[in-house]
Design a protein around this motif. Structure first.
Motif, PDB file in Angstrom:
ATOM      1  N   VAL A  24      -3.223   5.871   6.853  1.00  0.00           N
ATOM      2  CA  VAL A  24      -3.753   5.737   5.491  1.00  0.00           C
ATOM      3  C   VAL A  24      -4.503   7.002   5.084  1.00  0.00           C
ATOM      4  CG1 VAL A  24      -5.469   4.520   4.102  1.00  0.00           C
ATOM      5  CG2 VAL A  24      -3.827   3.233   5.461  1.00  0.00           C
ATOM      6  N   ARG A  25      -5.302   7.507   5.988  1.00  0.00           N
ATOM      7  CA  ARG A  25      -6.042   8.735   5.675  1.00  0.00           C
ATOM      8  C   ARG A  25      -5.084   9.886   5.410  1.00  0.00           C
ATOM      9  NH1 ARG A  25     -10.701   8.593  10.293  1.00  0.00           N
ATOM     10  NH2 ARG A  25     -12.322   7.494   9.122  1.00  0.00           N
ATOM     11  N   LEU A  26      -4.070   9.964   6.222  1.00  0.00           N
ATOM     12  CA  LEU A  26      -3.082  11.027   6.056  1.00  0.00           C
ATOM     13  C   LEU A  26      -2.449  10.962   4.673  1.00  0.00           C
ATOM     14  CD1 LEU A  26      -1.566  13.259   7.659  1.00  0.00           C
ATOM     15  CD2 LEU A  26       0.091  11.512   8.297  1.00  0.00           C
TER      16      LEU A  26
ATOM     17  N   ILE B 260      -3.619   9.494   1.991  1.00  0.00           N
ATOM     18  CA  ILE B 260      -4.594   9.772   0.939  1.00  0.00           C
ATOM     19  C   ILE B 260      -4.754  11.285   0.763  1.00  0.00           C
ATOM     20  CG2 ILE B 260      -7.047   9.688   0.393  1.00  0.00           C
ATOM     21  CD1 ILE B 260      -7.103   6.868   1.602  1.00  0.00           C
ATOM     22  N   GLY B 261      -4.704  11.991   1.878  1.00  0.00           N
ATOM     23  CA  GLY B 261      -4.911  13.425   1.801  1.00  0.00           C
ATOM     24  C   GLY B 261      -3.684  14.218   1.401  1.00  0.00           C
ATOM     25  N   ARG B 262      -2.538  13.573   1.318  1.00  0.00           N
ATOM     26  CA  ARG B 262      -1.314  14.326   1.075  1.00  0.00           C
ATOM     27  C   ARG B 262      -0.503  13.863  -0.127  1.00  0.00           C
ATOM     28  NH1 ARG B 262       2.813  15.431   4.654  1.00  0.00           N
ATOM     29  NH2 ARG B 262       2.393  17.613   5.011  1.00  0.00           N
TER      30      ARG B 262
ATOM     31  N   CYS C  73       4.204  11.568   2.000  1.00  0.00           N
ATOM     32  CA  CYS C  73       4.540  12.071   3.318  1.00  0.00           C
ATOM     33  C   CYS C  73       5.804  11.379   3.805  1.00  0.00           C
ATOM     34  CB  CYS C  73       3.392  11.803   4.283  1.00  0.00           C
ATOM     35  SG  CYS C  73       3.529  12.662   5.852  1.00  0.00           S
TER      36      CYS C  73
END
Lengths: 108, 108
Positions: A42-44, A46-48, A51
């Motif tokens: 989820v963090r990934l 949110i930051g991208r 994906c």
DNA sequence: CCTCTATATCGTTGATCTACGATTTACGAT
DNA sequence: ATCGTAAATCGTAGATCAACGATATAGAGG
């Protein structure tokens, strides 16, 4: 109905709490993210913004099939969405559902 | 185009994400509340300042031993605290850890 | 058509959860 | 010391999870 002799009510609720739909929604969303791998996914996302599945697999120390399982769980919770892009699948956050989770926790 | 033989990084991370301590803390806290009964217990304690175990049991459609188990899980997560009060045990929210959970979710 | 790549699904194994009744422990009161 | 109440713990059964390798599916390209 007669009032119970010993008032064992909690708050103003006279009887046992029934299955609370909000509590179940809360638990369902919390559970979806209640695993380190899913937190990282989820963090990934949110930051991208978006994906491809393969990139997510490369970022985690887990087998492809295991990551796919976690993605399925997150997708079923509504927290993420997957969109087929040719032979690949592009995942992204579902901002609405993420907001729902944030709201439920913030209003605890 | 040559296959990106080794550059499989996501974001700026050069290799697989290691076990992320923050992700694990997040998952641990999220998991503690990822059950409808535990959501209800936490909400109950937030709304009451303190509550004797027996009252919690009376509020839930579960056996005393099951509720005790859920209380143990919540206590181990740090979200609640139990204080012995004579033959009874009085539970209350741990505001610090609740805030930690809120903060982790809000900063997603 | 065939092949390659990317992803999902299947099947299995071991671990963990959830629920319960029964038992044990701790404390106050008689 | 004994009793009664409150809570935790034990033991167990069934369900679900998490991980993996193997296999199936779908689309792109030769």
């Amino acid at each position: 109905m007669a009032k119970k002799s010993n008032n064992k009510s909690c708050d103003s609720t006279p009887v046992k709490l029934k299955a609370d739909p909000t509590a179940e929604e809360f638990a369902r969303l919390a559970w979806a993210i209640a695993h380190p791998a899913r937190v990282q996914i989820v963090r990934l996302l949110i930051g991208r913004e978006a994906c491809v599945c393969g990139e997510i697999v490369d970022c985690l120390p887990l087998a492809q099939s295991t990551v796919s399982q976690h993605l399925k769980i997150l997708k079923e919770s509504g927290l993420i969405q997957g969109e087929v892009d040719g032979p690949k699948v592009c995942y992204c956050i579902n901002p609405k559902q993420l907001q729902r989770l944030k709201s439920l926790v913030a209003n605890l």
